[in-house]
Design a protein around this motif. Structure first.
Motif, PDB file in Angstrom:
ATOM      1  N   THR A 163       4.233   7.281  -1.150  1.00 35.62           N
ATOM      2  CA  THR A 163       2.974   7.143  -1.869  1.00 35.62           C
ATOM      3  C   THR A 163       2.091   6.110  -1.196  1.00 35.62           C
ATOM      4  OG1 THR A 163       3.945   5.485  -3.376  1.00 35.62           O
ATOM      5  CG2 THR A 163       3.981   7.783  -4.093  1.00 35.62           C
ATOM      6  N   LYS A 164       0.784   6.313  -1.295  1.00 32.65           N
ATOM      7  CA  LYS A 164      -0.204   5.359  -0.818  1.00 32.65           C
ATOM      8  C   LYS A 164      -1.037   4.932  -2.018  1.00 32.65           C
ATOM      9  CE  LYS A 164      -4.162   4.696   2.296  1.00 32.65           C
ATOM     10  NZ  LYS A 164      -5.097   5.324   3.255  1.00 32.65           N
ATOM     11  N   ASN A 165      -0.966   3.632  -2.330  1.00 33.77           N
ATOM     12  CA  ASN A 165      -1.644   3.101  -3.522  1.00 33.77           C
ATOM     13  C   ASN A 165      -1.280   3.906  -4.764  1.00 33.77           C
ATOM     14  OD1 ASN A 165      -3.034   1.029  -2.111  1.00 33.77           O
ATOM     15  ND2 ASN A 165      -4.582   2.509  -1.442  1.00 33.77           N
ATOM     16  N   GLY A 166       0.002   4.279  -4.834  1.00 37.39           N
ATOM     17  CA  GLY A 166       0.511   4.982  -6.000  1.00 37.39           C
ATOM     18  C   GLY A 166       0.284   6.479  -5.996  1.00 37.39           C
ATOM     19  N   LYS A 167      -0.429   7.000  -4.987  1.00 33.68           N
ATOM     20  CA  LYS A 167      -0.724   8.434  -4.931  1.00 33.68           C
ATOM     21  C   LYS A 167       0.158   9.109  -3.890  1.00 33.68           C
ATOM     22  CE  LYS A 167      -5.556   7.974  -6.405  1.00 33.68           C
ATOM     23  NZ  LYS A 167      -6.971   8.264  -6.084  1.00 33.68           N
ATOM     24  N   TYR A 168       0.733  10.235  -4.270  1.00 36.03           N
ATOM     25  CA  TYR A 168       1.640  10.992  -3.415  1.00 36.03           C
ATOM     26  C   TYR A 168       0.939  11.461  -2.138  1.00 36.03           C
ATOM     27  CZ  TYR A 168       4.525  14.977  -1.936  1.00 36.03           C
ATOM     28  OH  TYR A 168       5.278  15.857  -1.207  1.00 36.03           O
ATOM     29  N   VAL A 169       1.593  11.227  -0.990  1.00 40.74           N
ATOM     30  CA  VAL A 169       1.076  11.701   0.296  1.00 40.74           C
ATOM     31  C   VAL A 169       1.800  12.997   0.644  1.00 40.74           C
ATOM     32  CG1 VAL A 169       0.746  11.187   2.744  1.00 40.74           C
ATOM     33  CG2 VAL A 169       0.640   9.334   1.063  1.00 40.74           C
ATOM     34  N   LYS A 170       1.065  14.094   0.764  1.00 41.06           N
ATOM     35  CA  LYS A 170       1.662  15.394   1.052  1.00 41.06           C
ATOM     36  C   LYS A 170       2.011  15.474   2.534  1.00 41.06           C
ATOM     37  CE  LYS A 170       1.026  20.352   0.332  1.00 41.06           C
ATOM     38  NZ  LYS A 170       0.111  21.409  -0.169  1.00 41.06           N
ATOM     39  N   LEU A 171       3.319  15.591   2.822  1.00 37.88           N
ATOM     40  CA  LEU A 171       3.807  15.589   4.196  1.00 37.88           C
ATOM     41  C   LEU A 171       4.756  16.759   4.416  1.00 37.88           C
ATOM     42  CD1 LEU A 171       4.763  11.802   4.339  1.00 37.88           C
ATOM     43  CD2 LEU A 171       2.796  12.809   5.512  1.00 37.88           C
ATOM     44  N   THR A 189       0.829  -1.197   0.000  1.00 37.75           N
ATOM     45  CA  THR A 189       0.000   0.000   0.000  1.00 37.75           C
ATOM     46  C   THR A 189       0.868   1.253   0.000  1.00 37.75           C
ATOM     47  OG1 THR A 189      -1.747  -1.174   1.195  1.00 37.75           O
ATOM     48  CG2 THR A 189      -1.810   1.233   1.249  1.00 37.75           C
ATOM     49  N   PHE A 190       1.910   1.255   0.852  1.00 32.12           N
ATOM     50  CA  PHE A 190       2.803   2.405   0.969  1.00 32.12           C
ATOM     51  C   PHE A 190       4.170   2.081   0.372  1.00 32.12           C
ATOM     52  CE2 PHE A 190      -0.355   3.188   4.201  1.00 32.12           C
ATOM     53  CZ  PHE A 190      -0.533   4.560   4.163  1.00 32.12           C
ATOM     54  N   GLU A 191       4.684   3.011  -0.404  1.00 32.48           N
ATOM     55  CA  GLU A 191       6.025   2.880  -0.974  1.00 32.48           C
ATOM     56  C   GLU A 191       6.841   4.101  -0.557  1.00 32.48           C
ATOM     57  OE1 GLU A 191       7.258   0.320  -2.592  1.00 32.48           O
ATOM     58  OE2 GLU A 191       5.390  -0.824  -2.717  1.00 32.48           O
ATOM     59  N   LEU A 192       8.083   3.848  -0.142  1.00 33.32           N
ATOM     60  CA  LEU A 192       8.973   4.904   0.347  1.00 33.32           C
ATOM     61  C   LEU A 192      10.117   5.108  -0.630  1.00 33.32           C
ATOM     62  CD1 LEU A 192      10.201   6.769   2.579  1.00 33.32           C
ATOM     63  CD2 LEU A 192      11.180   4.690   3.588  1.00 33.32           C
ATOM     64  N   ASP A 193      10.345   6.350  -1.042  1.00 33.96           N
ATOM     65  CA  ASP A 193      11.459   6.695  -1.924  1.00 33.96           C
ATOM     66  C   ASP A 193      12.251   7.807  -1.252  1.00 33.96           C
ATOM     67  OD1 ASP A 193      13.185   7.636  -3.905  1.00 33.96           O
ATOM     68  OD2 ASP A 193      11.805   7.091  -5.520  1.00 33.96           O
ATOM     69  N   ALA A 203       8.248  18.193   6.263  1.00 37.80           N
ATOM     70  CA  ALA A 203       9.564  17.562   6.395  1.00 37.80           C
ATOM     71  C   ALA A 203       9.631  16.673   7.639  1.00 37.80           C
ATOM     72  CB  ALA A 203      10.651  18.627   6.439  1.00 37.80           C
ATOM     73  N   ALA A 204       9.091  17.163   8.749  1.00 38.69           N
ATOM     74  CA  ALA A 204       9.121  16.385   9.989  1.00 38.69           C
ATOM     75  C   ALA A 204       8.246  15.139   9.878  1.00 38.69           C
ATOM     76  CB  ALA A 204       8.667  17.248  11.161  1.00 38.69           C
ATOM     77  N   GLU A 205       7.083  15.293   9.260  1.00 38.41           N
ATOM     78  CA  GLU A 205       6.180  14.149   9.079  1.00 38.41           C
ATOM     79  C   GLU A 205       6.829  13.087   8.196  1.00 38.41           C
ATOM     80  OE1 GLU A 205       2.142  16.914   9.359  1.00 38.41           O
ATOM     81  OE2 GLU A 205       2.773  16.062   7.433  1.00 38.41           O
ATOM     82  N   PHE A 206       7.503  13.534   7.122  1.00 39.39           N
ATOM     83  CA  PHE A 206       8.188  12.585   6.242  1.00 39.39           C
ATOM     84  C   PHE A 206       9.291  11.857   6.995  1.00 39.39           C
ATOM     85  CE2 PHE A 206      11.750  11.495   3.507  1.00 39.39           C
ATOM     86  CZ  PHE A 206      11.122  10.682   2.565  1.00 39.39           C
TER      87      PHE A 206
END
Length: 226
Positions: free
Chosen positions: A144-152, A133-137, A154-157
């Motif tokens: 991304t969650k299910n291929g969609k970018y999660v807006k975070l 479900t989640f991919e980390l680059d 800097a601290a959240e990322f």
């Protein structure tokens, strides 16, 4: 559910690996005796084989040869035999990977899923393994969650990236601070980490009050699962 056949005569190790992999939706059936494993493969479907080389009654390399000859199934060799010749021979026979003992069970879990993704893709299979479900680059600073970018922020990322990287493990507050360039213990006297965790949940969870992915482990820290 991923179904694994393990051929391992060290029953204590087999039990440790079985219990560890269970939390990742991986079901392990261990065979102490290689002949029983070979006969079971004829009537029962497994997604992957984890094969020791030092076995009673039949050398693991011979078992590997029989599996490759008669079954279309990926093989990870898990062995304490450090002879380079054994490793080369196993890979030449058709084994997909060679993992020398001792090793971290986490590495085994990652290798299982990596091999199955490759194996299923090459066989155009839509069976057990699917993209997470989640991919980390980290290179792109992107999740991304299910291929969609999660807006975070800097601290959240930083926090979510660490938790995804250590998926399945409980990460203490102290470890999060030690791995953070943006957070520190003194600043967190205001509860900033708890605020960040709450904001992350609102961005990734369907129901932040009942989190499916980012869990609080009381008295210990946080754990990310998917």
């Amino acid at each position: 559910m991923i179904k694994i056949a393990m051929v391992e005569d060290d029953l204590e190790l087999a039990d440790v690996l079985t219990q560890y992999l269970k939390q990742f939706n991986i079901e392990v059936t261990n065979f102490e005796e290689p002949f029983l494993a070979l006969s079971t493969l004829k009537v029962q479907k497994f997604d992957l084989i984890i094969l020791d080389l030092t076995l009673p009654g039949m050398d693991g390399l011979d078992v590997c040869k029989e599996i490759v000859k008669n079954f279309d199934i990926p093989i990870i060799i898990s062995s304490a035999r450090s002879d380079l010749t054994d490793k080369v021979t196993a890979l030449q026979l058709g084994a997909d990977d060679y993992l020398p003992k001792p090793y971290d069970p986490r590495e085994l879990e990652v290798r299982i899923k990596t091999i199955l993704r490759r194996f299923n893709h090459s066989n155009n299979s839509n069976e057990e393994i699917s993209k997470k479900t989640f991919e980390l680059d980290f290179d792109k600073n992107e999740i991304t969650k299910n291929g969609k970018y999660v807006k975070l922020t800097a601290a959240e990322f930083e926090v979510l990236g660490l938790l995804i990287k250590r998926e399945g493990f409980v990460i203490s507050r102290e470890e999060i601070f030690d791995n953070s360039d943006l957070l520190n213990q003194d600043y967190d006297s205001t509860g900033s980490l708890a605020v960040i965790i709450n904001r992350i949940r609102h961005k990734i969870e369907d129901n932040p009050r009942e989190p499916q992915f980012l869990h609080t482990i009381r008295g210990m820290g946080y754990k990310f699962t998917q």
